[in-house]
Design a protein around this motif. Structure first.
Motif, PDB file in Angstrom:
ATOM      1  N   GLU A  82      46.383  45.716  28.560  1.00  0.00           N
ATOM      2  CA  GLU A  82      46.159  46.770  29.734  1.00  0.00           C
ATOM      3  C   GLU A  82      45.322  47.191  30.163  1.00  0.00           C
ATOM      4  O   GLU A  82      44.755  47.225  31.435  1.00  0.00           O
ATOM      5  N   TYR A  83      44.284  47.778  28.773  1.00  0.00           N
ATOM      6  CA  TYR A  83      43.331  47.839  29.207  1.00  0.00           C
ATOM      7  C   TYR A  83      42.075  46.997  30.021  1.00  0.00           C
ATOM      8  O   TYR A  83      41.412  47.294  30.560  1.00  0.00           O
ATOM      9  N   ARG A  84      41.829  46.084  29.356  1.00  0.00           N
ATOM     10  CA  ARG A  84      41.136  44.810  29.897  1.00  0.00           C
ATOM     11  C   ARG A  84      41.896  44.953  31.114  1.00  0.00           C
ATOM     12  O   ARG A  84      40.828  44.704  32.699  1.00  0.00           O
ATOM     13  N   ILE A  85      42.804  44.704  31.492  1.00  0.00           N
ATOM     14  CA  ILE A  85      43.367  44.348  32.955  1.00  0.00           C
ATOM     15  C   ILE A  85      42.871  45.752  33.745  1.00  0.00           C
ATOM     16  O   ILE A  85      41.842  45.422  35.443  1.00  0.00           O
ATOM     17  N   ILE A  86      43.150  46.512  33.929  1.00  0.00           N
ATOM     18  CA  ILE A  86      42.791  48.035  34.415  1.00  0.00           C
ATOM     19  C   ILE A  86      40.908  47.580  34.145  1.00  0.00           C
ATOM     20  O   ILE A  86      40.846  47.992  35.641  1.00  0.00           O
ATOM     21  N   THR A  87      40.482  47.589  33.721  1.00  0.00           N
ATOM     22  CA  THR A  87      38.555  47.624  33.715  1.00  0.00           C
ATOM     23  C   THR A  87      38.158  46.225  34.782  1.00  0.00           C
ATOM     24  O   THR A  87      37.710  46.002  35.397  1.00  0.00           O
ATOM     25  N   GLU A  88      39.444  45.390  35.075  1.00  0.00           N
ATOM     26  CA  GLU A  88      38.497  43.989  35.473  1.00  0.00           C
ATOM     27  C   GLU A  88      39.230  43.870  36.855  1.00  0.00           C
ATOM     28  O   GLU A  88      38.232  44.093  38.049  1.00  0.00           O
ATOM     29  N   ILE A  89      40.234  45.037  37.299  1.00  0.00           N
ATOM     30  CA  ILE A  89      39.976  45.759  38.398  1.00  0.00           C
ATOM     31  C   ILE A  89      39.051  46.529  39.158  1.00  0.00           C
ATOM     32  O   ILE A  89      38.905  46.397  40.268  1.00  0.00           O
ATOM     33  N   ARG A  90      38.894  47.677  38.363  1.00  0.00           N
ATOM     34  CA  ARG A  90      37.595  48.493  38.222  1.00  0.00           C
ATOM     35  C   ARG A  90      36.244  47.321  38.537  1.00  0.00           C
ATOM     36  O   ARG A  90      35.601  47.732  40.192  1.00  0.00           O
ATOM     37  N   THR A  91      36.208  46.775  38.018  1.00  0.00           N
ATOM     38  CA  THR A  91      34.763  46.105  38.432  1.00  0.00           C
ATOM     39  C   THR A  91      34.784  44.759  39.161  1.00  0.00           C
ATOM     40  O   THR A  91      34.463  45.321  40.390  1.00  0.00           O
ATOM     41  N   ASP A  92      35.887  44.724  39.849  1.00  0.00           N
ATOM     42  CA  ASP A  92      36.125  43.731  40.466  1.00  0.00           C
ATOM     43  C   ASP A  92      36.222  44.853  42.223  1.00  0.00           C
ATOM     44  O   ASP A  92      35.444  44.268  43.385  1.00  0.00           O
ATOM     45  N   ALA A  93      36.676  45.576  42.259  1.00  0.00           N
ATOM     46  CA  ALA A  93      37.004  46.793  43.067  1.00  0.00           C
ATOM     47  C   ALA A  93      34.611  47.543  43.346  1.00  0.00           C
ATOM     48  O   ALA A  93      35.024  46.905  44.292  1.00  0.00           O
ATOM     49  N   ASN A  94      34.944  47.337  42.766  1.00  0.00           N
ATOM     50  CA  ASN A  94      32.876  48.182  42.751  1.00  0.00           C
ATOM     51  C   ASN A  94      31.871  46.933  43.400  1.00  0.00           C
ATOM     52  O   ASN A  94      31.281  47.311  43.676  1.00  0.00           O
ATOM     53  N   GLN A  95      32.520  45.633  42.239  1.00  0.00           N
ATOM     54  CA  GLN A  95      31.560  44.332  43.349  1.00  0.00           C
ATOM     55  C   GLN A  95      31.800  43.817  44.813  1.00  0.00           C
ATOM     56  O   GLN A  95      31.332  43.223  45.342  1.00  0.00           O
ATOM     57  N   TYR A  96      33.272  43.838  44.306  1.00  0.00           N
ATOM     58  CA  TYR A  96      33.873  43.485  45.708  1.00  0.00           C
ATOM     59  C   TYR A  96      33.005  44.382  47.817  1.00  0.00           C
ATOM     60  O   TYR A  96      32.746  43.527  48.361  1.00  0.00           O
ATOM     61  N   LYS A  97      32.791  45.758  46.574  1.00  0.00           N
ATOM     62  CA  LYS A  97      32.166  46.336  47.803  1.00  0.00           C
ATOM     63  C   LYS A  97      31.241  45.770  48.829  1.00  0.00           C
ATOM     64  O   LYS A  97      30.643  46.029  49.954  1.00  0.00           O
ATOM     65  N   ALA A  98      30.252  45.005  47.901  1.00  0.00           N
ATOM     66  CA  ALA A  98      29.002  44.401  48.407  1.00  0.00           C
ATOM     67  C   ALA A  98      29.469  43.281  49.613  1.00  0.00           C
ATOM     68  O   ALA A  98      28.627  43.074  50.466  1.00  0.00           O
ATOM     69  N   PHE A  99      30.392  42.613  49.637  1.00  0.00           N
ATOM     70  CA  PHE A  99      30.793  42.037  50.490  1.00  0.00           C
ATOM     71  C   PHE A  99      31.603  42.201  52.127  1.00  0.00           C
ATOM     72  O   PHE A  99      32.545  41.197  52.369  1.00  0.00           O
ATOM     73  N   CYS A 100      31.741  43.069  52.228  1.00  0.00           N
ATOM     74  CA  CYS A 100      33.037  43.790  52.962  1.00  0.00           C
ATOM     75  C   CYS A 100      32.258  43.613  54.651  1.00  0.00           C
ATOM     76  O   CYS A 100      32.619  43.768  55.813  1.00  0.00           O
ATOM     77  N   GLY A 101      30.714  43.279  54.214  1.00  0.00           N
ATOM     78  CA  GLY A 101      30.443  43.140  55.909  1.00  0.00           C
ATOM     79  C   GLY A 101      30.767  41.218  56.171  1.00  0.00           C
ATOM     80  O   GLY A 101      30.796  41.433  57.199  1.00  0.00           O
ATOM     81  N   ASP A 102      31.413  40.798  56.051  1.00  0.00           N
ATOM     82  CA  ASP A 102      31.571  39.526  55.854  1.00  0.00           C
ATOM     83  C   ASP A 102      33.109  39.481  56.135  1.00  0.00           C
ATOM     84  O   ASP A 102      34.137  39.475  54.400  1.00  0.00           O
ATOM     85  N   TYR A 103      33.584  39.033  56.943  1.00  0.00           N
ATOM     86  CA  TYR A 103      35.479  39.202  56.909  1.00  0.00           C
ATOM     87  C   TYR A 103      36.213  38.407  56.897  1.00  0.00           C
ATOM     88  O   TYR A 103      36.809  38.782  55.564  1.00  0.00           O
ATOM     89  N   GLU A 104      34.913  36.902  56.049  1.00  0.00           N
ATOM     90  CA  GLU A 104      36.643  36.252  55.527  1.00  0.00           C
ATOM     91  C   GLU A 104      36.884  36.643  54.082  1.00  0.00           C
ATOM     92  O   GLU A 104      36.827  36.291  53.297  1.00  0.00           O
ATOM     93  N   THR A 105      35.235  36.377  53.567  1.00  0.00           N
ATOM     94  CA  THR A 105      34.818  36.713  52.593  1.00  0.00           C
ATOM     95  C   THR A 105      35.567  38.153  51.343  1.00  0.00           C
ATOM     96  O   THR A 105      36.416  38.412  50.853  1.00  0.00           O
ATOM     97  N   SER A 106      35.487  39.593  52.387  1.00  0.00           N
ATOM     98  CA  SER A 106      36.283  40.771  52.530  1.00  0.00           C
ATOM     99  C   SER A 106      37.677  40.011  52.557  1.00  0.00           C
ATOM    100  O   SER A 106      38.329  41.369  51.257  1.00  0.00           O
ATOM    101  N   LYS A 107      38.757  38.986  52.863  1.00  0.00           N
ATOM    102  CA  LYS A 107      39.261  39.181  53.216  1.00  0.00           C
ATOM    103  C   LYS A 107      39.989  38.371  52.050  1.00  0.00           C
ATOM    104  O   LYS A 107      41.244  38.834  51.048  1.00  0.00           O
ATOM    105  N   ARG A 108      38.943  37.419  51.434  1.00  0.00           N
ATOM    106  CA  ARG A 108      39.747  36.779  50.044  1.00  0.00           C
ATOM    107  C   ARG A 108      39.204  37.645  48.949  1.00  0.00           C
ATOM    108  O   ARG A 108      40.914  37.522  47.784  1.00  0.00           O
ATOM    109  N   ASN A 109      38.723  38.708  48.616  1.00  0.00           N
ATOM    110  CA  ASN A 109      38.808  39.710  47.319  1.00  0.00           C
ATOM    111  C   ASN A 109      39.554  40.240  48.038  1.00  0.00           C
ATOM    112  O   ASN A 109      40.229  41.179  46.719  1.00  0.00           O
TER     113      ASN A 109
END
Length: 134
Positions: free
Chosen positions: A31-58
């Protein structure tokens, strides 16, 4: 007589605390691993918000992961609070996907705010899950 009542009151309060500690869901590394992955993904995905297709996939990817977290935490005994929090987290992610599905113009600010909200919620959940007894 008063001393006996005070003693009984103190023992009953301690008994409640012991009961709560005993009935608390133990630490679950998955459970802790999954929530850590979600936090990490959200942190990294912010950098791609300028690209519509990439941010949609994210957005779709993180919604899938928050749904997995919700389903994982659903039937863990004495885990109702975590399950409620996971449902709320998934609702944020699903709202983001709904926006991307409804239009092909999603602002970078909206994207970043949603990922920051997911990241903040996941961090809060990490603190709560990490404090569980091992």
């Amino acid at each position: 007589m008063k001393r006996l009542l005070v003693l009984l009151a103190v023992l009953s309060l301690n008994g409640c605390a012991l009961y709560d500690a005993f009935m608390m869901t133990p630490f679950d590394p998955s459970e802790y691993r999954i929530i850590t992955e979600i936090r990490t993904d959200a942190n990294q995905y912010k950098a791609f918000c300028g690209d519509y297709e990439t941010s949609k996939r994210n957005a779709i990817a993180i919604a899938n992961k928050t749904k997995m977290f919700e389903l994982y935490s659903q039937h863990i005994p004495s885990n109702q609070d975590s399950y409620k929090a996971s449902k709320n987290l998934n609702a944020i992610a699903e709202g983001m996907v709904a926006r991307y599905t409804a239009t092909n113009k999603v602002s970078e600010v909206f994207c970043k705010m949603k990922f920051e909200s997911i990241e903040h919620s996941a961090e809060t959940m990490q603190h709560v899950l990490g404090k569980r007894p091992r």
